[in-house]
Design a protein around this motif. Structure first.
Motif, PDB file in Angstrom:
ATOM      1  N   GLU A 165       0.840  -1.194   0.000  1.00 45.30           N
ATOM      2  CA  GLU A 165       0.000   0.000   0.000  1.00 45.30           C
ATOM      3  C   GLU A 165       0.876   1.246   0.000  1.00 45.30           C
ATOM      4  OE1 GLU A 165      -2.760   0.129   3.203  1.00 45.30           O
ATOM      5  OE2 GLU A 165      -3.871  -1.655   2.568  1.00 45.30           O
ATOM      6  N   LYS A 250      -4.512   7.003  -2.052  1.00 52.00           N
ATOM      7  CA  LYS A 250      -4.105   5.733  -1.463  1.00 52.00           C
ATOM      8  C   LYS A 250      -4.125   4.649  -2.528  1.00 52.00           C
ATOM      9  CE  LYS A 250      -4.808   2.814   2.606  1.00 52.00           C
ATOM     10  NZ  LYS A 250      -5.567   2.647   3.877  1.00 52.00           N
ATOM     11  N   LYS A 252      -3.467   0.488  -3.490  1.00 48.88           N
ATOM     12  CA  LYS A 252      -3.309  -0.893  -3.054  1.00 48.88           C
ATOM     13  C   LYS A 252      -2.921  -1.714  -4.277  1.00 48.88           C
ATOM     14  CE  LYS A 252      -6.575  -0.816   0.830  1.00 48.88           C
ATOM     15  NZ  LYS A 252      -7.775  -1.451   1.447  1.00 48.88           N
ATOM     16  N   SER A 254      -0.974  -5.643  -5.766  1.00 47.22           N
ATOM     17  CA  SER A 254      -0.582  -7.007  -5.401  1.00 47.22           C
ATOM     18  C   SER A 254      -0.020  -7.753  -6.601  1.00 47.22           C
ATOM     19  CB  SER A 254      -1.783  -7.772  -4.828  1.00 47.22           C
ATOM     20  OG  SER A 254      -2.795  -7.926  -5.809  1.00 47.22           O
TER      21      SER A 254
END
Length: 289
Positions: A165, A250, A252, A254
């Protein structure tokens, strides 16, 4: 019109018309030229003559090369408002162009020198990696091939997943996010770089899946097979737009290959990199959407 041109050029005592050169250029004119150049070119032209040297130190020239929220970025360096106000804009650019570590040295940002865009790097230690504390699966290895001098090396695992993050105030613009990965374990022996591929397996059976989402609703999903052992590669996860220089966004993201029908291993995870879109200092592989 002819007389005006002669006055501009100047007339020598012999009666010949003296041609104007760069040495006759005023500092203000030199500054107007520098406004259209990138920082490295400004520094090069500063060595040309006195006018360009003076213009290359002007605040109004360097302010156009700084991001809109440079005051906020300078605060992260540790400079207070008073200190920042006393610094020249050239000095501010030079300070922000050097890596600024934060989060106990696990992350850093800096200005890309050509365009002044903000770049960011997150070390493997700033990421959540499944099984990272179990030495049967992962090993933290020192290396000179990482800006953080350390990488996470995967020996073997069934469930492969790396998550991270970022909450940061990026200057308005479009950015690209990458994972910096390397298949095989590299080392240096007798001054030569070698790469061991003994533990590389499993990456040709199923593609890895990349995901990126933002707090304002942007999403990117892609996948690709990991290939090309022995080379550091930037795997493109996706792009995002920072719409305001004054508001944090923000992120995020992966990287995963969670098919547990087979193991995979022999992978180095160095970092996550965020660059202004179009800036690609290393080899890039773009995943398929």
């Amino acid at each position: 019109m002819g007389a005006g041109a002669s006055d501009l050029a100047g007339v020598e005592p012999s009666g010949k018309v003296a041609r104007a050169g760069l040495g006759d250029l005023s500092e203000l004119c030199a500054a107007e030229v520098l406004l259209h150049l990138d920082a490295p070119d400004i520094c090069r032209l500063a060595r040309l003559n006195r006018a360009f040297r003076g213009a290359a130190a002007a605040d109004f020239v360097w302010e156009t090369k700084l991001p809109g929220n440079y005051g906020h970025l300078l605060h992260l360096v540790g400079a207070d408002a008073k200190e920042g106000g006393e610094m020249g804009k050239k000095d501010i650019f030079a300070r922000l162009a050097k890596p600024v570590p934060f989060d106990d040295g696990k992350r850093e940002f800096w200005l890309e020198k050509s365009k002044g865009g903000v770049c960011m790097a997150l070390s493997s230690k700033a990421l959540i990696i499944t099984g990272i504390d179990d030495r049967r699966y992962w090993v933290n290895m020192p290396t000179t091939e990482s800006r953080f001098h350390s990488i996470a090396y995967l020996q073997q695992i069934w469930w492969f997943e790396v998550v991270g993050e970022v909450d940061f105030c990026f200057p308005a613009g479009t950015y690209s996010l990458y994972f910096r990965l390397h298949l095989g374990k590299s080392s240096t022996r007798f001054g030569r770089r070698t790469c061991s591929s003994e533990q590389i397996h499993g990456w040709d059976k199923k593609p890895v899946r990349f995901q990126l989402s933002t707090s304002d609703g942007q999403h990117a999903v892609s996948q690709c097979y990991l290939d090309e052992p022995g080379s550091w590669i930037l795997y493109h996860v996706g792009d995002f737009v920072a719409s305001s220089s004054g508001e944090a966004i923000k992120l995020k993201f992966s990287l995963a290959q969670i098919d547990c029908t087979h193991t995979k291993g022999g992978l180095c995870v160095d970092s996550v990199l965020i660059y202004p879109k179009g800036f690609e200092p290393e080899r890039v592989i773009r995943a398929q959407k």
